[in-house]
Design a protein around this motif. Structure first.
Motif, PDB file in Angstrom:
ATOM      1  N   ALA A 136       5.959   8.539   3.043  1.00 26.02           N
ATOM      2  CA  ALA A 136       6.784   8.762   1.847  1.00 26.02           C
ATOM      3  C   ALA A 136       5.996   8.507   0.564  1.00 26.02           C
ATOM      4  N   ASN A 137       5.974   9.506  -0.328  1.00 28.89           N
ATOM      5  CA  ASN A 137       5.327   9.343  -1.627  1.00 28.89           C
ATOM      6  C   ASN A 137       6.112   8.373  -2.500  1.00 28.89           C
ATOM      7  N   SER A 138       5.395   7.703  -3.379  1.00 35.19           N
ATOM      8  CA  SER A 138       6.040   6.775  -4.305  1.00 35.19           C
ATOM      9  C   SER A 138       6.744   7.527  -5.422  1.00 35.19           C
ATOM     10  N   ALA A 139       7.857   6.959  -5.885  1.00 35.48           N
ATOM     11  CA  ALA A 139       8.535   7.512  -7.060  1.00 35.48           C
ATOM     12  C   ALA A 139       7.939   6.969  -8.348  1.00 35.48           C
ATOM     13  N   THR A 173       0.840  -1.203   0.000  1.00 33.99           N
ATOM     14  CA  THR A 173       0.000   0.000   0.000  1.00 33.99           C
ATOM     15  C   THR A 173       0.870   1.245   0.000  1.00 33.99           C
ATOM     16  N   GLY A 174       2.147   1.096   0.333  1.00 32.00           N
ATOM     17  CA  GLY A 174       3.034   2.235   0.550  1.00 32.00           C
ATOM     18  C   GLY A 174       3.084   2.555   2.030  1.00 32.00           C
ATOM     19  N   TRP A 211       1.020  -9.197   3.883  1.00 37.61           N
ATOM     20  CA  TRP A 211       1.414  -8.436   5.065  1.00 37.61           C
ATOM     21  C   TRP A 211       2.767  -7.754   4.873  1.00 37.61           C
ATOM     22  N   VAL A 212       2.844  -6.481   5.287  1.00 37.34           N
ATOM     23  CA  VAL A 212       4.074  -5.690   5.162  1.00 37.34           C
ATOM     24  C   VAL A 212       4.271  -4.868   6.435  1.00 37.34           C
ATOM     25  N   LEU A 213       5.515  -4.812   6.914  1.00 39.42           N
ATOM     26  CA  LEU A 213       5.887  -3.905   7.999  1.00 39.42           C
ATOM     27  C   LEU A 213       6.571  -2.683   7.391  1.00 39.42           C
ATOM     28  N   ALA A 214       6.206  -1.489   7.848  1.00 36.45           N
ATOM     29  CA  ALA A 214       6.734  -0.261   7.257  1.00 36.45           C
ATOM     30  C   ALA A 214       7.230   0.697   8.336  1.00 36.45           C
ATOM     31  N   LEU A 215       8.199   1.528   7.959  1.00 31.04           N
ATOM     32  CA  LEU A 215       8.721   2.543   8.871  1.00 31.04           C
ATOM     33  C   LEU A 215       9.181   3.755   8.066  1.00 31.04           C
ATOM     34  N   ASP A 216       8.682   4.938   8.452  1.00 32.62           N
ATOM     35  CA  ASP A 216       9.163   6.212   7.924  1.00 32.62           C
ATOM     36  C   ASP A 216      10.023   6.899   8.969  1.00 32.62           C
TER      37      ASP A 216
END
Length: 335
Positions: free
Chosen positions: A64-67, A59-60, A254-259
């Motif tokens: 952070a915006n996608s490139a 999903t992103g 499933w995804v783990l994300a960090l900004d």
């Protein structure tokens, strides 16, 4: 007011940018290369099978915006609902990314914002209000291909329009959801993929932005802290922003994300006069430069390759920056 950046602040921003770019372009940091697996030594042939890009749904991350750009004729809808919680207020809001692929390389979009502010004591918003609306365009320069170390790189231009209320707030400071000034943001977005030792994909984004704002005409009570009877103008300070983000594909769904973010704002200036009967005085003040550091862990879940949900929380703190905690949920749909 345009506040000049000091030599020390320029060095800090430059050093930070070089460090993050070094992280972005150094696959060795992750102990695995994104090169073709056929090029790996025979001694590693027994390592776990590499996850394919088609097997990872995203999903992103939260910030952070996608490139990447959308294929021609396709669109993305991503509404966020959030609560910006600080010691004495809650800013309930919603923003929605509405993007459309004009060509394979060019994506255009609109980002409207709605909000309602609850304050300790009196002064809450009188109702749900429109905030500042942004229009944007993103042009893709390069595209990542498995087996290459070149990331996807895009240029993004965003114009934020002063559609939200910012002055003549009366006894309702919570109605102030805008800046009253046009803001132009130029941003470089990058995105690449790494395969870890266990074969799973780690996607990384690194975005760098510079924003410049114009002047806002201000009357009476406003978001700039002016009082009834004030007449003058304000100018938000220029802003430099860096956002690095990582997403680890636990499984297809499933995804783990960090900004991790860093922002430096030059001081906002306010200049004007108090009308006779309200003090009859000249006002000249500057808030001074501020720095903000943030991080936003999140969990992504996708029902399909084009539909998913994100749950995350952003924490912001820093020098001359109000500490805020912002839980959020977003739905990501691509067609």
């Amino acid at each position: 007011m345009k506040s000049a950046r000091t030599p020390s602040s320029r060095r800090r921003c430059s050093i930070l940018s070089r460090v993050l770019v070094g992280i972005m372009l150094s696959p060795a940091v992750w102990g695995q290369t994104a090169a073709n697996p056929a090029a790996l030594p025979e001694a590693q042939s027994s390592s776990p099978a590499r996850q394919s890009l088609d097997d990872a749904w995203w999903t992103g991350p939260m910030l952070a915006n996608s490139a990447a750009t959308l294929p021609r004729g396709h669109y993305l809808i991503e509404p966020y609902v959030y609560d910006v919680s600080s010691p004495h207020s809650d800013g309930f809001g919603s923003l929605t990314y509405m993007l459309y692929g004009l060509t394979d390389r060019l994506t255009v979009g609109l980002v409207p914002v709605l909000g309602y502010t609850r304050l300790d004591g009196a002064g809450d918003s009188s109702g749900i209000r429109l905030g500042d609306v942004s229009v944007q365009a993103q042009y893709r320069l390069t595209e990542f291909h498995e087996g290459s170390s070149l990331p996807t790189i895009s240029l993004q231009l965003q114009q934020t329009l002063p559609s939200g209320k910012h002055d003549r707030l009366g006894y309702r400071p919570g109605d102030g959801l805008g800046s009253g000034a046009d803001t132009t943001t130029l941003q470089i977005n990058t995105q690449t993929y790494f395969w870890l030792a266990n074969g799973r994909i780690l996607r990384m984004r690194l975005n760098v932005a510079q924003s410049v704002s114009g002047h806002a005409h201000v009357e009476d009570a406003s978001v700039y802290g002016t009082a009834q009877g004030f007449r003058g103008n304000a100018r938000p300070g220029n802003s430099f922003f860096v956002n690095a983000a990582w997403e680890y594909s636990l499984s297809r769904r499933w995804v783990l994300a960090l900004d991790v973010t860093y922002r430096r704002n030059h001081g906002t200036s306010v200049n004007g006069v108090m009308l006779p009967g309200y003090g009859d005085a000249r006002i000249h003040r500057n808030s001074g430069a501020s720095e903000a550091f943030g991080f936003a862990p999140a969990i992504e879940y996708s029902w399909s390759a084009n539909l998913g949900v994100l749950f995350g929380t952003r924490v912001i703190t820093g020098h001359r920056t109000t500490t805020t905690i912002t839980p959020a949920i977003a739905i990501n749909y691509v067609h």
